[in-house]
Design a protein around this motif. Structure first.
Motif, PDB file in Angstrom:
ATOM      1  N   VAL A  56       0.865  -1.182   0.000  1.00 58.83           N
ATOM      2  CA  VAL A  56       0.000   0.000   0.000  1.00 58.83           C
ATOM      3  C   VAL A  56       0.897   1.226   0.000  1.00 58.83           C
ATOM      4  O   VAL A  56       1.912   1.262   0.708  1.00 58.83           O
ATOM      5  CB  VAL A  56      -0.930   0.021   1.246  1.00 58.83           C
ATOM      6  N   ALA A  57       0.514   2.227  -0.800  1.00 58.11           N
ATOM      7  CA  ALA A  57       1.265   3.484  -0.835  1.00 58.11           C
ATOM      8  C   ALA A  57       0.314   4.612  -1.189  1.00 58.11           C
ATOM      9  O   ALA A  57      -0.761   4.398  -1.762  1.00 58.11           O
ATOM     10  CB  ALA A  57       2.404   3.423  -1.853  1.00 58.11           C
ATOM     11  N   THR A  58       0.736   5.820  -0.836  1.00 61.25           N
ATOM     12  CA  THR A  58      -0.034   7.013  -1.176  1.00 61.25           C
ATOM     13  C   THR A  58       0.762   7.889  -2.135  1.00 61.25           C
ATOM     14  O   THR A  58       1.987   7.789  -2.224  1.00 61.25           O
ATOM     15  CB  THR A  58      -0.385   7.830   0.080  1.00 61.25           C
ATOM     16  N   MET A  59       0.026   8.767  -2.831  1.00 61.36           N
ATOM     17  CA  MET A  59       0.632   9.707  -3.761  1.00 61.36           C
ATOM     18  C   MET A  59      -0.259  10.945  -3.820  1.00 61.36           C
ATOM     19  O   MET A  59      -1.489  10.821  -3.921  1.00 61.36           O
ATOM     20  CB  MET A  59       0.724   9.067  -5.154  1.00 61.36           C
ATOM     21  N   ALA A  81       3.550  -2.769  -7.454  1.00 64.09           N
ATOM     22  CA  ALA A  81       3.670  -4.159  -7.892  1.00 64.09           C
ATOM     23  C   ALA A  81       5.129  -4.574  -8.047  1.00 64.09           C
ATOM     24  O   ALA A  81       5.509  -5.691  -7.656  1.00 64.09           O
ATOM     25  CB  ALA A  81       2.915  -4.359  -9.204  1.00 64.09           C
ATOM     26  N   SER A  82       5.949  -3.702  -8.608  1.00 62.28           N
ATOM     27  CA  SER A  82       7.366  -4.051  -8.780  1.00 62.28           C
ATOM     28  C   SER A  82       8.079  -4.161  -7.442  1.00 62.28           C
ATOM     29  O   SER A  82       8.953  -5.017  -7.265  1.00 62.28           O
ATOM     30  CB  SER A  82       8.059  -3.023  -9.672  1.00 62.28           C
ATOM     31  N   SER A  83       7.711  -3.306  -6.500  1.00 66.04           N
ATOM     32  CA  SER A  83       8.323  -3.384  -5.171  1.00 66.04           C
ATOM     33  C   SER A  83       7.910  -4.655  -4.455  1.00 66.04           C
ATOM     34  O   SER A  83       8.746  -5.340  -3.855  1.00 66.04           O
ATOM     35  CB  SER A  83       7.956  -2.146  -4.350  1.00 66.04           C
ATOM     36  N   ALA A  84       6.622  -5.002  -4.517  1.00 69.06           N
ATOM     37  CA  ALA A  84       6.148  -6.245  -3.902  1.00 69.06           C
ATOM     38  C   ALA A  84       6.817  -7.450  -4.574  1.00 69.06           C
ATOM     39  O   ALA A  84       7.237  -8.388  -3.898  1.00 69.06           O
ATOM     40  CB  ALA A  84       4.632  -6.342  -4.003  1.00 69.06           C
ATOM     41  N   VAL A  89      -4.125  10.011  -3.331  1.00 67.31           N
ATOM     42  CA  VAL A  89      -4.553   8.727  -3.880  1.00 67.31           C
ATOM     43  C   VAL A  89      -3.851   7.629  -3.087  1.00 67.31           C
ATOM     44  O   VAL A  89      -2.669   7.746  -2.757  1.00 67.31           O
ATOM     45  CB  VAL A  89      -4.164   8.625  -5.373  1.00 67.31           C
ATOM     46  N   THR A  90      -4.579   6.562  -2.795  1.00 62.78           N
ATOM     47  CA  THR A  90      -3.993   5.385  -2.157  1.00 62.78           C
ATOM     48  C   THR A  90      -4.061   4.227  -3.131  1.00 62.78           C
ATOM     49  O   THR A  90      -5.119   3.949  -3.702  1.00 62.78           O
ATOM     50  CB  THR A  90      -4.743   5.020  -0.865  1.00 62.78           C
ATOM     51  N   GLY A  91      -2.926   3.563  -3.320  1.00 65.56           N
ATOM     52  CA  GLY A  91      -2.881   2.358  -4.138  1.00 65.56           C
ATOM     53  C   GLY A  91      -2.748   1.151  -3.237  1.00 65.56           C
ATOM     54  O   GLY A  91      -1.901   1.133  -2.342  1.00 65.56           O
ATOM     55  N   THR A  92      -3.595   0.153  -3.465  1.00 62.21           N
ATOM     56  CA  THR A  92      -3.540  -1.095  -2.713  1.00 62.21           C
ATOM     57  C   THR A  92      -3.268  -2.223  -3.703  1.00 62.21           C
ATOM     58  O   THR A  92      -4.061  -2.473  -4.608  1.00 62.21           O
ATOM     59  CB  THR A  92      -4.850  -1.339  -1.944  1.00 62.21           C
ATOM     60  N   CYS A  93      -2.143  -2.869  -3.510  1.00 65.55           N
ATOM     61  CA  CYS A  93      -1.636  -3.893  -4.421  1.00 65.55           C
ATOM     62  C   CYS A  93      -1.829  -5.259  -3.784  1.00 65.55           C
ATOM     63  O   CYS A  93      -1.409  -5.479  -2.648  1.00 65.55           O
ATOM     64  CB  CYS A  93      -0.157  -3.598  -4.668  1.00 65.55           C
ATOM     65  N   GLU A 124      -2.633  -7.096  -8.779  1.00 67.76           N
ATOM     66  CA  GLU A 124      -3.701  -6.150  -9.101  1.00 67.76           C
ATOM     67  C   GLU A 124      -3.553  -4.973  -8.151  1.00 67.76           C
ATOM     68  O   GLU A 124      -3.324  -5.157  -6.949  1.00 67.76           O
ATOM     69  CB  GLU A 124      -5.077  -6.785  -8.904  1.00 67.76           C
ATOM     70  N   VAL A 125      -3.677  -3.766  -8.690  1.00 66.36           N
ATOM     71  CA  VAL A 125      -3.575  -2.561  -7.871  1.00 66.36           C
ATOM     72  C   VAL A 125      -4.841  -1.742  -8.068  1.00 66.36           C
ATOM     73  O   VAL A 125      -5.224  -1.434  -9.200  1.00 66.36           O
ATOM     74  CB  VAL A 125      -2.335  -1.719  -8.238  1.00 66.36           C
ATOM     75  N   VAL A 126      -5.482  -1.407  -6.945  1.00 68.04           N
ATOM     76  CA  VAL A 126      -6.674  -0.571  -6.966  1.00 68.04           C
ATOM     77  C   VAL A 126      -6.310   0.772  -6.355  1.00 68.04           C
ATOM     78  O   VAL A 126      -5.809   0.830  -5.223  1.00 68.04           O
ATOM     79  CB  VAL A 126      -7.831  -1.241  -6.182  1.00 68.04           C
TER      80      VAL A 126
END
Length: 160
Positions: free
Chosen positions: A56-59, A84-87, A116-120, A133-135
């Motif tokens: 999970v990350a924010t931007m 995704a690449s980091s995971a 924005v929050t991305g959840t991978c 998958e990233v939402v």
């Protein structure tokens, strides 16, 4: 491959940058010598969680907007691929590294301000390939975009 792995940071700068961007110290080995990367740094991406199966990350939306004043679709893709690449890199371990080979994204809603929050979430964690998958959501939890990223896991060249 040497060009892919150039631009190393000194060890203190490497550790500082990763910590500033939310990467726990025990996962620094997944980013050997290169920090979080110039694009993720410039876009203000900050991790809040990072495992092979979930990241999970924010931007911030600003300044990552397109001329119409909303978050650029490419910014969604940068956040998704960074997650995704980091995971995938954490899954690969320090002897290997992840290389993105496919990304697709569908944008469901625009956003002009805020964060924005991305959840991978991992869909497949294999020996040579990962799929995540990233939402991306806004601060109210509304879905902004959905991306799917495939990474190939490669052996790290000796001395890299």
């Amino acid at each position: 491959m040497a060009g892919v792995l150039s631009g190393r940071l000194d060890p203190e700068e490497h550790a500082r940058e990763l910590s500033e961007h939310g990467v726990p110290e025990e996962l620094h080995a997944a980013f050997p010598g290169h920090g979080i990367g110039g694009l993720a740094r410039a876009m203000g991406i900050r991790f809040t969680e990072l495992t092979p199966g979930r990241a999970v990350a924010t931007m911030p939306v600003e300044p990552n907007t397109q001329p119409g004043g909303i978050l650029h679709g490419g910014a969604h893709c940068v956040l998704a691929e960074t997650l995704a690449s980091s995971a995938a890199g954490v899954h690969a371990g320090p002897e290997r590294f992840a290389v993105g080979v496919d990304i697709n994204a569908t944008h469901q809603r625009g956003i002009a301000t805020g964060t924005v929050t991305g959840t991978c979430t991992a869909l497949h964690l294999g020996a040579t390939m990962t799929v995540h998958e990233v939402v991306m959501t806004d601060e109210q939890g509304r879905r902004l975009s959905t991306a799917r990223i495939t990474n190939l896991l490669r052996e790290r060249p000796s001395g890299a």
